[in-house]
Design an enzyme around this catalytic site. Structure first.
Site, PDB file in Angstrom:
ATOM      1  CG  HIS A  78      -2.195  -0.823   1.088  1.00 10.48           C
ATOM      2  ND1 HIS A  78      -3.064  -0.638   0.176  1.00 10.48           N
ATOM      3  CD2 HIS A  78      -2.559  -1.626   1.858  1.00 10.48           C
ATOM      4  CE1 HIS A  78      -4.113  -1.414   0.190  1.00 10.48           C
ATOM      5  NE2 HIS A  78      -3.892  -1.968   1.153  1.00 10.48           N
ATOM      6  CB  CYS A 133       0.671   5.148  -5.942  1.00 17.00           C
ATOM      7  SG  CYS A 133       2.550   5.373  -5.637  1.00 17.00           S
TER       8      CYS A 133
END
Length: 263
Positions: A78, A133
């Protein structure tokens, strides 16, 4: 000349209810590809990839590298952001990677990564590969290998791990760009800084979309291919697609883009 790599893959995010599926496979796949190109590889997977462990591993790579060495760092997991504390971000946000212990508030900020990489010796090359992202919206490419029922975004909202913190309302713009400014020579990122990278499945096996296609095209590159050649092989032939609306990015100087891949 030494060739060293650190491959980070995190599926398990305790306390966030935002686990992923393909990041450990990504790290193992990058590790295998780099080992085949004579890199010595260290892997940090899931609970091994705490913030402290990531910082220690990067510091170790940087501290041992000398002029002429090549370092590759791959990250699958993440991405997130935190409220800017030092006033250097127009959108009031610092971009960050999410270690395994992000649920304890342990984000790895782009500013922190910059300080780590800035300690390298002169002449040390650093290549960053980031499959994390934010998300976008174009409609080209080949989705034929993508399994139905997927994908999932590799973005962890701050409210999933930050508590009792006032969050700015501005839209985040520069997660990939923030990592690009971190002190590496070259970054290949899975998407625009305003997009998500997608966690998905190909032929029943979880992977990040960017990692899957980057490695698929890497296997077909000629021995003298540059990073610019590699990037052109990924997009637009494979990404973005209707189901995977992400535009991979290549950041780096004109000279770095011409380097032979993983040389």
């Amino acid at each position: 000349m030494s060739k060293q790599a650190l491959c980070i893959g995190i599926n398990d995010y305790p306390g966030t209810q935002n686990d992923l599926s393909g990041c450990v496979n990504d790290a193992n796949d990058w590790a295998a590809a780099l080992a085949a190109r004579s890199f010595s590889v260290v892997k940090l997977l899931d609970s091994q990839a705490s913030k402290a462990a990531i910082v220690a591993a990067i510091s170790g790579l940087i501290g041992q590298a000398v002029n002429g060495d090549t370092l590759v760092i791959t990250y699958s997991g993440h991405g997130t952001w935190v409220p800017d504390q030092d006033g250097d971000e127009p959108d009031q946000r610092d971009e960050a990677l999410c270690p395994w212990d992000i649920g304890q508030g342990k984000a790895l900020l782009d500013d922190e990564l910059h300080l780590l990489l800035a300690k390298r010796a002169a002449g040390v090359r650093i290549i960053l590969m980031s499959d994390s992202c934010h998300s976008g919206s174009v409609t080209r490419g080949d989705s034929s290998e993508l399994d139905p029922g997927m994908p999932r975004a590799r973005f962890l909202p701050p409210e999933a791990w930050l508590h009792d913190v006032e969050l700015p309302s501005a839209t985040p713009r520069r997660l990939a760009g923030g990592i690009a400014r971190s002190g590496g020579d070259l970054l290949m990122a899975g998407c625009l800084d305003s997009q998500f990278s997608w966690d998905t499945r190909f032929n029943g096996r979880p992977n990040g979309a960017f990692t899957y296609y980057a490695l698929k095209t890497l296997a077909k590159l000629g021995a003298s291919a540059s990073y610019a050649h590699w990037f052109k092989a990924i997009t637009p032939a494979y990404l973005p697609t209707n189901q995977l609306p992400q535009n991979p990015q290549l950041f780096g100087s004109a000279t770095a883009r011409k380097w032979k891949v993983f040389s």
